[in-house]
Design an enzyme around this catalytic site. Sequence first.
Site, short mmCIF file in Angstrom:
data_model
loop_
_atom_site.label_atom_id
_atom_site.label_comp_id
_atom_site.label_asym_id
_atom_site.label_seq_id
_atom_site.Cartn_x
_atom_site.Cartn_y
_atom_site.Cartn_z
CB CYS A 2 -7.90 5.96 8.20
SG CYS A 2 -6.23 5.71 8.78
NE ARG A 27 -11.12 5.26 3.48
CZ ARG A 27 -11.13 6.31 2.68
NH1 ARG A 27 -11.95 6.33 1.64
NH2 ARG A 27 -10.35 7.34 2.88
CD1 TRP A 73 -3.32 0.31 7.02
CD2 TRP A 73 -2.03 2.12 6.74
NE1 TRP A 73 -2.24 -0.07 6.26
CE2 TRP A 73 -1.43 1.03 6.07
CE3 TRP A 73 -1.40 3.36 6.69
CZ2 TRP A 73 -0.24 1.13 5.38
CZ3 TRP A 73 -0.20 3.46 6.00
CH2 TRP A 73 0.36 2.37 5.34
CG ASN A 98 -9.40 9.10 7.85
OD1 ASN A 98 -9.33 8.39 8.84
ND2 ASN A 98 -10.35 8.97 6.93
N GLY A 99 -5.26 10.93 8.01
CA GLY A 99 -4.20 11.80 7.52
C GLY A 99 -3.03 11.88 8.48
CD GLU A 482 -1.92 -3.60 -12.52
OE1 GLU A 482 -3.01 -3.76 -11.93
OE2 GLU A 482 -1.08 -2.75 -12.17
CE LYS A 486 -4.09 -5.09 -9.50
NZ LYS A 486 -3.14 -4.01 -9.23
CD GLU A 489 -1.66 -4.70 -5.29
OE1 GLU A 489 -1.51 -3.70 -4.57
OE2 GLU A 489 -2.19 -4.64 -6.41
CG HIS A 505 21.12 -5.68 -20.69
ND1 HIS A 505 22.36 -5.37 -21.21
CD2 HIS A 505 20.26 -5.73 -21.75
CE1 HIS A 505 22.25 -5.21 -22.52
NE2 HIS A 505 20.99 -5.43 -22.88
CE LYS A 604 -9.72 0.57 -4.48
NZ LYS A 604 -9.20 -0.36 -5.49
#
Length: 609
Positions: A2, A27, A73, A98-99, A482, A486, A489, A505, A604
């Site tokens: 947001c 964001r 968001w 926001n939040g 990583e 990447k 996402e 395994h 973000k």
Amino acid sequence: MCGIVGAIADRNIVPVLVEGLKRLEYRGYDSAGLAVLNGGIRRVRRVGRVAEMESAVRADKVEGILGIAHTRWATHGGVTEPNAHPHVSGDEIAVVHNGIIENHEEQRARLIALGYAFASQTDTEVIAHLVHHYFKAGNNLFVATQKTASDLRGAYAIGVVALSDPDTIAGARMGCPLVVGLGDGENFLASDVSAVIAETKRVIYLEDGDVVAIRRSGVEIVDRDRRQVERKVYISELSADAVDLGVYRHYMQKEIHEQPRAVSDTIEGVIDGGVDVDGLFGAGAMEAFKDLSGALILASGTSYYAGLVARYWIESLAQLPCNVELGHEYRYRDSIPDHRQLVVTISQSGETLDTMEALKRAKELGHGRTLSICNVRESAIPRASKFVFYTRAGAEIGVASTKAFTTQLVSLFTLALAIAKSRGRLSAQAEHDALEQLRFVPGSIQHALNLEPQVQAWAERFALRDHALFLGRGMHYPVALEGALKLKEISYIHAEAYPAGELKHGPLALVDENMPVVVIAPNDQLLEKVKSNMQEVRARGGELYVFADLDSHFTESEGVHVIRTPRYSGILSPIVHTIPVQLLAYHTALKRGTDVDKPRNLAKSVTVE
């Protein structure tokens, strides 16, 4: 997640609000809106991108000299226009937020009993009605916002305007970032400096519990105890050009290619001045590091993977036990505090809520030796830490972290050297050799970037797949993690990473001709073990994509594709091997046509749990 922008001036501030929202698109959001005072509250909201809202604003000829704007968001309530911000109450109050308000159901029931009707499913609407309730008692927006903030539990950054108080924007912060921008006869409110950097470089970072009144003539701030306070004014180092794309198609592409410079800037002080522990981390650091019993690294996402690499460095160079934990897991378990432990938090934004809350938990348990590694000066986590090392990555706009990760790695390597030196485990020759290795990292990154055409060819094949495995061993296993993160996402390809020795395994059951297997295979002491794991993949018909070093003895064959990075970079090899997995994810996403910089469902700066 947001974004908030607010402005008060003697000019039409709608272009300022729209431009600010555009600078906050990184964001993550799914709707956008603004509200200005002009003979009433003129509000425009749209599901989708800021550009759609901007078109509606132009069509309606919306103007005003005071207003607030928001990118949302979705959390409470779906992605619909009624749930988009700003929310209003009584045609008098407009709010952006926001939040998450944790006690919103309790407050909703209270407000319904007071006669308020709700038009959305959001937790934010209770803020609008609470402000309205208190505003009716005195027509003072600043006071009404203070009383509202006292009723709220949770994390929030709030911007509020009132039709009957047209010379004030009120703001409040608790757990989510909020800054005030200071202009000449005009002032601004934002969740991120980048939103107002085109208007001013003079900013105030609000503290948790602060409530602010922003007027043309200046700002007034009270703290959580409602005492008037003065907060320091900072000159932001961020430039407007830093958030422009320039010649690049996407911010992620730009930021991948900025890594040689970002890493060079981050290590500049170390290369020039050596491992000056107090100079790099803050006064008293060398004394605090001298008798450590261990290190505890707290982080989330990509920063967590940086911490996993750092564990190898700290234990190898400093001979110090090191644990790495996800912040959102650490804070909720009954951990056993060790007050001689160094607690290290890693966050690109310095506002990552789960990491911040983990730091608070550690301090509650009595941990006094706290250190943050962060990219944003004066953000919440560094301010709450005793020691700080700032990465110098510059603005990172793309949701998928790239240059923040590599600058975190070199910062953590510097920390490992600093701890080793403080503990008497780093000789002058070893320090010299380590710094020489560090000096060559930016050049090695550039060489890895030059492999982009070869990686693009691989991406053509990956774009046709729905799953992938990434394998690595030792300190390169986090690089595999990583790489998988990447890829998933931004390309939405399901990808998993495993230590290569774990293959037999369980994960080997997934391997067939349709499952590409990416292998991080540096020329280190584990190379022969990795080669054995690769043979297991080929025996099951799996296709291998190997990132090897220039001096590794690999030959391409049917089902085995090899790209050679620069010569083995020793203990710093994970940094160099990160570059090609970033490029693979980026170019695969391009081929699949996804929104590279704003992947679905992601944001973000994660400021809610």
